[in-house]
Each structure stands twice: as structure tokens, then as C-alpha cells.
Design a protein around this motif. Structure first.
Motif, PDB file in Angstrom:
ATOM      1  N   SER A  34     -50.723  -3.684 -85.535  1.00  0.00           N
ATOM      2  CA  SER A  34     -50.110  -2.682 -84.233  1.00  0.00           C
ATOM      3  C   SER A  34     -50.916  -1.858 -83.817  1.00  0.00           C
ATOM      4  O   SER A  34     -51.797  -1.290 -84.457  1.00  0.00           O
ATOM      5  CB  SER A  34     -48.598  -2.368 -84.598  1.00  0.00           C
ATOM      6  OG  SER A  34     -48.793  -1.381 -85.548  1.00  0.00           O
ATOM      7  N   SER A  35     -50.841  -1.614 -82.337  1.00  0.00           N
ATOM      8  CA  SER A  35     -51.742  -0.307 -81.828  1.00  0.00           C
ATOM      9  C   SER A  35     -50.913   0.196 -80.772  1.00  0.00           C
ATOM     10  O   SER A  35     -49.879  -0.406 -80.328  1.00  0.00           O
ATOM     11  CB  SER A  35     -53.077  -1.031 -81.324  1.00  0.00           C
ATOM     12  OG  SER A  35     -52.559  -1.828 -80.416  1.00  0.00           O
ATOM     13  N   SER A  36     -51.054   1.201 -80.346  1.00  0.00           N
ATOM     14  CA  SER A  36     -50.466   1.912 -79.151  1.00  0.00           C
ATOM     15  C   SER A  36     -50.563   1.188 -77.869  1.00  0.00           C
ATOM     16  O   SER A  36     -49.372   1.054 -77.152  1.00  0.00           O
ATOM     17  CB  SER A  36     -50.928   3.368 -78.838  1.00  0.00           C
ATOM     18  OG  SER A  36     -52.167   3.054 -78.493  1.00  0.00           O
ATOM     19  N   VAL A  37     -51.575   0.381 -77.620  1.00  0.00           N
ATOM     20  CA  VAL A  37     -51.600  -0.189 -76.510  1.00  0.00           C
ATOM     21  C   VAL A  37     -52.487  -1.820 -76.796  1.00  0.00           C
ATOM     22  O   VAL A  37     -53.627  -1.952 -76.636  1.00  0.00           O
ATOM     23  CB  VAL A  37     -52.427   0.169 -75.299  1.00  0.00           C
ATOM     24  CG1 VAL A  37     -52.695  -0.508 -74.147  1.00  0.00           C
ATOM     25  CG2 VAL A  37     -52.018   1.521 -74.928  1.00  0.00           C
ATOM     26  N   PRO A  38     -51.534  -2.717 -77.486  1.00  0.00           N
ATOM     27  CA  PRO A  38     -52.366  -3.911 -77.890  1.00  0.00           C
ATOM     28  C   PRO A  38     -52.865  -4.582 -76.530  1.00  0.00           C
ATOM     29  O   PRO A  38     -52.281  -4.392 -75.360  1.00  0.00           O
ATOM     30  CB  PRO A  38     -51.071  -4.686 -77.948  1.00  0.00           C
ATOM     31  CG  PRO A  38     -49.922  -4.289 -77.699  1.00  0.00           C
ATOM     32  CD  PRO A  38     -50.310  -2.717 -77.493  1.00  0.00           C
ATOM     33  N   SER A 315     -48.665  -6.084 -81.593  1.00  0.00           N
ATOM     34  CA  SER A 315     -47.719  -5.257 -80.752  1.00  0.00           C
ATOM     35  C   SER A 315     -47.956  -3.833 -80.939  1.00  0.00           C
ATOM     36  O   SER A 315     -48.604  -3.409 -81.758  1.00  0.00           O
ATOM     37  CB  SER A 315     -46.270  -5.743 -81.519  1.00  0.00           C
ATOM     38  OG  SER A 315     -46.169  -4.937 -82.833  1.00  0.00           O
ATOM     39  N   ASN A 316     -47.270  -3.058 -80.121  1.00  0.00           N
ATOM     40  CA  ASN A 316     -47.116  -1.576 -80.072  1.00  0.00           C
ATOM     41  C   ASN A 316     -46.112  -1.336 -81.191  1.00  0.00           C
ATOM     42  O   ASN A 316     -45.534  -2.050 -81.531  1.00  0.00           O
ATOM     43  CB  ASN A 316     -46.798  -0.915 -78.795  1.00  0.00           C
ATOM     44  CG  ASN A 316     -45.599  -1.530 -78.214  1.00  0.00           C
ATOM     45  OD1 ASN A 316     -44.932  -2.638 -78.697  1.00  0.00           O
ATOM     46  ND2 ASN A 316     -45.062  -0.819 -76.977  1.00  0.00           N
TER      47      ASN A 316
END
Length: 615
Positions: A34-38, A315-316
Motif C-alpha cells: 500500500s501507499s498513500s497514493v497508489p 491500495s492506499n
């Protein structure tokens, strides 16, 4: 009361496996990167230079330790339990419903025009078997032998005088202690080759076994190519590795770190995808290619290339946005060799093998892109074209906004897509120019086709679900005959519905497995298995068997029901699964249907019973 503990142990083992599988699925989702802005991929990305091989075992362990997935979990002081023994004419007939000419697909029933080979389950021994039936001529039909198999049969191949039986089993790893408890299991896939010189006494001549769960297999000439997937494990706090093994007639070949490839952009992937090539006519050691992925689920094979595809989600942190893409890996398989070629990542998900196709070296891929947002789910369909090195050369995007692909079929210069949300659009695409695929026409009507099959150059057969209310609520089976001669205005020439009345429910295995679909154009014959349930007042009725049709756009503009065949007419309610028709085939003038307990032969013209062989 019986003191035999084995039935209880088998039930316990099954419960444990199901529980483990459930935990695994949860762990897989929870471990999604996951990342803050995929980033949602919008155009294909080719990554052919990223496959590398580990320089040392420590490098492999470091890669596995970095896995973003939560399963398989790593525990200490593990030991292996139950690894499993490694044992060392001129009559016309139908074959398996294969996607590509010259590329045979593994299936649970095969025939050579005289004998029928069927994977069955013995309820008395709780074991898998392969029944060999002399089926033709029908008047002498009889069971000639049975091959016991120590694991569920995944598929069969008949290669001249040889029968290949592909089976799958699992071995459980246990924690130590006075009360050991399984915490993960490891699959094994076997290719057992039998000499059929005497069908009454088949002789096992080869056993190739590989650790990993079976995905699918193809046979080209004498060479069977399988894809299996094996998780790589670290145990004892990451100090011990568990790598795949290939056994050839009992002789092990343990894979080392140098045998396992990985992709520079797939940090921590721990699913070892193995492409294994086995020559059924020789005793040569199998060739293989092995590389780490995040899992592959779809497989398409041309006469010279194999493609496997897997979907990846990012996903975020709160999962309000999910970006999805699919990676397609190409492997050359000509002449029994196995060699990785290239990979490409495409936006969206690939439905099944019919969403991929190769022509003149170009790969065509159909995908559905569905993106979760705060406003809901926005979807669309696309077709991408790649050259023989998977360079993107053409695309058509933005099709069917708000819908997803239910069926796809590439046939020469044309491609056909079925998408669905409330009505069923059949798209006709021109893919003759790989650099400029385009829409030629579309048809909207109630219901949806989930499998498309060519009837001739200007007609398609569709098998799917009906929508009798026209509201998008699918109910009952539907056969459609499409006229695509006028590409700008495709038409549904005829349809036949089953189980659409109130209180009825219908289903067919052909909806998800095309091997259950028998179409013989030379006979205008179509046969599919059907399950039909009916509720009326306090009464409930159940029927299962095969529906047999005449199909002809010219004679009667579509489908004419020739009749039905059931194996369970005299079976009790408890025999429901045993007598469920799974496959249909024909030899000469006889239509054969196969269930777990019975092979039934019926005259093609009248459907009168002419042979009955208990299995």
C-alpha cells in the motif's frame, strides 16, 4: 462402532486445510502493498530487462524476508510430516474443446476413438481413479481396467500409446511438540505416464513430480508443458529455506538459488512459478524455467509460446482506492525447450485464457479496468496488442463504461467481447491491423454470454445466463446464436432458455469450463451438462444431465432440442454428485456422456440408449 480412525483423520485434515487456505487468503489481502497514493497504470509497461537470478542463497533469503505478503507465515523449529511417497481407426470422434489448433488441453475425460479415459472418484476407497473403457463399438462397451491414483486427478493426456495422468497432492509441515499442529501445507504435482500397449493392464513407465500446486497444462506433439506454483518458505527464524524439487522417476533435482529468477520491480514476491516441459515419449529429464511472481492465474498457449498472467492490487492505507494491473509473462516452449522471453504489465484484470490470443507472433489481450473511488466503482474494457517481444503496438480503451468483460474470443481478424451490467453488449472488433484495433459494431440484448464459440465464419454460439425480467437480474441458462456477417449490425438470430420460470434455477459447468461444451459442426450437434431445480408449492424437484441440441442457422434458425440424457434417473438422492454428467463426446454414431459413476452411450439420431458402463 468402528475403531478405524482414518475417516476422522481425513475429515480433520480437510478442515485444517480449508482453515489454512482461509487464513492464507486473509493474509494475502492484509499483506497487499500500500501507499498513500497508489498509481493506476493507464498504458502497458514492458519490463523485459528486469528478470535476474540470485547470486547467492543469502540474497534469496533477503528477498523472501522482504515479502510484503503476510502468508505463508514463518515459524521456528518446523519438521516435515507426510511428504508422500514418490513412486517410481478410421471412425470419426470428438476431441477436447481446445482453444488453439494443435495445442491439446488437459481434461478429466479423453478418447482415442476406441477407448474412453475418465478421471473418477471411488467412494468406497475415498480415492481417485482413472477408468479405461472400451467404448466403441457400443455393443461391446465395457470397463477394461482402473488405475488407482493417490491424489486428485487434475487432467489427462492421450499421446498415441501413452496416457499421462496429472495429479495433485499436499504435504503438511508441523510445529514440534507433544501435540503438533499443521501451520501450512505444500503441494506436489505429478505427471504419471502409462504405456497402453495392453489397456487392460496399463504399465507405469514415468513419474515426474514437482513441488507446487497445478495451474494448467498443454500437450504439443509428445511434449506436455505444465505450470505449477510453489511458495518459497523461510523457517527457523529465517535461517532455513525450503526450495522446490523436481523428481524424475524418483531421482530428485533440488532447485538452488541460481535456478530461481526474480523481477527487480517485485520486491519480496515469494511465489515460484515453474514452467515444466515433460517429453512423454522419452525418459529425458524435464526442462524448466522458474521465476518469482505474486502469483499467476491465467494461462494461454500457442504452438510455440506460453503466456501466464497474474493480477496485482495496490491500495492506499484505508483501501478507499485500489489500483489494479495484470502482468503477462511470455515463455518460449518450442521443441520442448523452456526459456523466459519477456513480461509486460497491462491495466486491469484478465478474465480467462480466452482473453489472450497470439496471431503472427502478436499477442492480443482483453482486460477489464475497475477502479474503486469514493463515488463507487468505475469500469471499462480494453484490448491491447503486443509484438513478439511484448512491445506495445496497438490499443483500444474505454469500451463499455460501467461494465466488465464476461466473455472474450479472438478469431483471426475479428475479436468479440461480451460486457454486462444491465444488458448484454456483444462487441465486434476489427483486429486485422494490430496497430489500430477498432469497434465495428455492437448488439445489446437481455442476458449475458459467458463463453463464446465459433459456429462458422459468420456465426457464434454463446452460453450464459438469461435475464427474463430485463432488469439485469440474471436468472436461468441461455444459449444464443449470433449472426455476425454484418459486422456493423450483429444480431441474435436465435436463443434457447432453461430454468427461467419463477421457482426455477439452472446452471451448467460449461459456463466456466469450456471442456464441458461439446460442439460438432459436422453433425450440427451441441451438448452441454445442465442442472435444473424447481420449486412449486411444497414440492422440490431436481434434475441433472445433458441437453442435446441440433444447431443450424439455415435449417431452423437456431436451436432445436434433440433430447436430454440423465445418469441419475434411477439414482437415490445421496448419489447426486456421483451421477452428475460432466462431459460429452461422440465416437462414430454414438453420443457418450460421462459422470463419476457411469459412461452412457446413446444413438446420435434417436438418443436411444445403446451402452451403459458403470465406472
Amino acid at each position: 462402532m468402528s475403531d478405524n480412525p482414518w475417516p476422522r483423520l481425513k475429515v480433520l485434515a480437510l478442515v485444517l486445510v480449508l482453515a489454512i487456505a482461509g487464513f492464507a487468503a486473509v493474509g494475502l489481502w492484509r499483506g497487499l502493498p500500500s501507499s498513500s497514493v497508489p498509481r493506476q497504470l493507464t498504458i502497458p509497461e514492458r519490463d523485459c530487462g528486469l528478470l535476474q537470478h540470485f547470486a547467492s542463497l543469502d540474497d534469496l533469503k533477503a528477498h523472501l524476508n522482504a515479502s510484503p505478503y503476510g502468508w505463508p507465515w514463518m515459524y521456528g523449529d518446523a519438521r516435515l510430516l507426510g511428504a508422500g511417497d514418490v513412486s517410481t481407426a478410421g471412425t470419426a470422434y470428438s476431441g477436447t474443446n481446445n482453444q488453439v489448433a494443435g495445442v491439446d488441453e488437459a481434461d478429466i475425460v479423453k478418447t482415442d476413438g476406441t477407448y474412453v479415459y475418465a478421471a473418477t472418484w471411488n467412494a468406497k476407497t475415498y480415492g481417485s481413479e482413472v477408468a479405461i473403457v472400451r467404448a466403441y463399438p457400443a455393443e461391446t462397451a465395457a470397463l477394461v481396467s482402473t488405475i488407482p491414483v493417490d491424489a486428485p486427478v487434475q487432467g489427462l493426456f492421450v499421446d498415441g500409446p501413452r496416457l499421462a495422468v496429472i495429479s495433485g497432492s499436499w504435504s503438511a509441515y508441523l510445529l514440534g511438540g507433544a501435540m503438533p499442529v499443521p501451520y501450512f501445507y505444500r503441494s506436489e504435482t505429478r505427471v504419471l505416464v502409462y504405456d497402453l500397449a495392453d489397456p487392460a493392464s496399463p504399465d507405469l513407465v514415468r513419474n515426474v513430480t514437482v513441488t507446487g500446486s497445478y495451474l494448467n497444462a498443454r500437450l504439443i506433439g509428445d511434449v506436455a508443458t505444465l505450470v505449477v506454483q510453489d511458495y518459497l518458505y523461510l523457517m527457523d527464524n529465517g535461517t532455513t529455506d525450503v526450495l522446490p524439487t523436481v523428481w524424475t522417476d524418483g531421482v530428485p533435482r533440488d532447485l538452488t538459488y541460481a535456478d530461481i529468477g526474480y523481477f527487480a520491480d517485485s520486491d519480496g514476491s515469494n511465489v515460484d512459478t515453474i514452467v515444466l516441459s515433460v517429453d512423454l515419449a522419452s525418459d529425458a529429464a524435464p526442462a524448466f524455467e522458474s521465476f518469482l511472481t505474486r502469483g499467476v492465474y491465467q494461462m494461454y498457449v500457442s504452438p510455440s509460446s506460453l503466456y501466464v498472467a497474474g493480477v496485482e492490487w495496490e491500495s492506499n492505507p484505508d483501501r478507499t482506492f485500489v489500483a489494479e494491473s495484470s502482468t503477462v509473462h511470455k515463455v518460449a516452449i518450442a521443441d520442448g525447450a523452456v526459456h523466459y522471453v519477456c513480461s509486460v504489465k497491462v491495466p486491469g484484470t484478465i478474465l480467462n485464457q480466452f482473453s489472450m490470443d497470439e496471431r503472427d507472433g502478436d499477442l492480443r489481450v482483453a482486460t477489464t479496468l475497475g477502479q474503486w473511488t469514493d463515488q463507487g466503482m468505475a469500469t471499462s474494457a480494453a484490448v491491447y496488442v503486443f509484438d513478439d517481444l511484448l512491445n506495445p503496438i496497438g490499443r483500444l480503451t474505454g469500451l463499455a463504461a460501467g461494465e466488465r468483460i464476461f466473455a472474450a474470443r479472438f478469431l483471426g481478424d475479428r475479436a468479440y467481447l461480451v460486457t454486462f451490467r444491465r444488458v448484454d453488449p456483444l462487441f465486434v472488433l476489427d483486429v486485422s491491423d494490430p496497430r489500430d484495433p477498432r469497434v465495428l459494431g455492437e448488439l445489446k440484448m437481455p442476458g449475458v454470454s459467458e463463453y463464446l464459440h465459433p459456429y462458422d465464419a459468420t456465426h457464434l454460439i454463446g452460453v450464459g445466463m438469461d435475464d427474463p425480467s430485463g432488469t439485469g437480474r440474471l436468472h436461468g441458462l441461455k444459449l444464443s446464436l449470433y449472426d455476425v456477417a454484418d459486422v456493423a449490425h450483429p444480431a441474435e438470430l436465435s436463443s434457447f432458455s432453461i430454468g427461467t420460470a419463477d421457482g426455477e434455477w439452472a446452471w451448467s459447468e460449461a459456463l466456466y469450463d469450456p471442456h464441458a461444451f461439446l460442439f460438432a459442426p459436422e453433425l450440427n450437434l451441441l451438448s452441454i451438462p445442465v442442472t435444473l431445480s424447481q420449486w412449486g408449492g411444497n414440492a422440490y424437484t431436481y434434475w441433472q444431465g445433458a441437453y442435446v441440441f441440433d444447431v443450424s442457422p439455415q435449417a431452423f434458425e437456431g436451436f432445436a432440442l434433440r433430447g436430454t440424457i440423465s445418469h441419475a434417473d434411477k439414482a437415490g438422492a445421496l448419489d447426486y454428485w456421483s451421477y452428475q454428467v460432466r462431459r460429452s463426446l461422440y465416437i462414430g454414431d454414438v453420443l457418450y456422456t460421462v459422470s463419476n459413476r457411469l459412461l452412457l452411450g446413446n444413438a446420435l439420431d434417436t438418443l436411444a440408449e445403446v451402452a451403459r458402463v458403470p465406472l
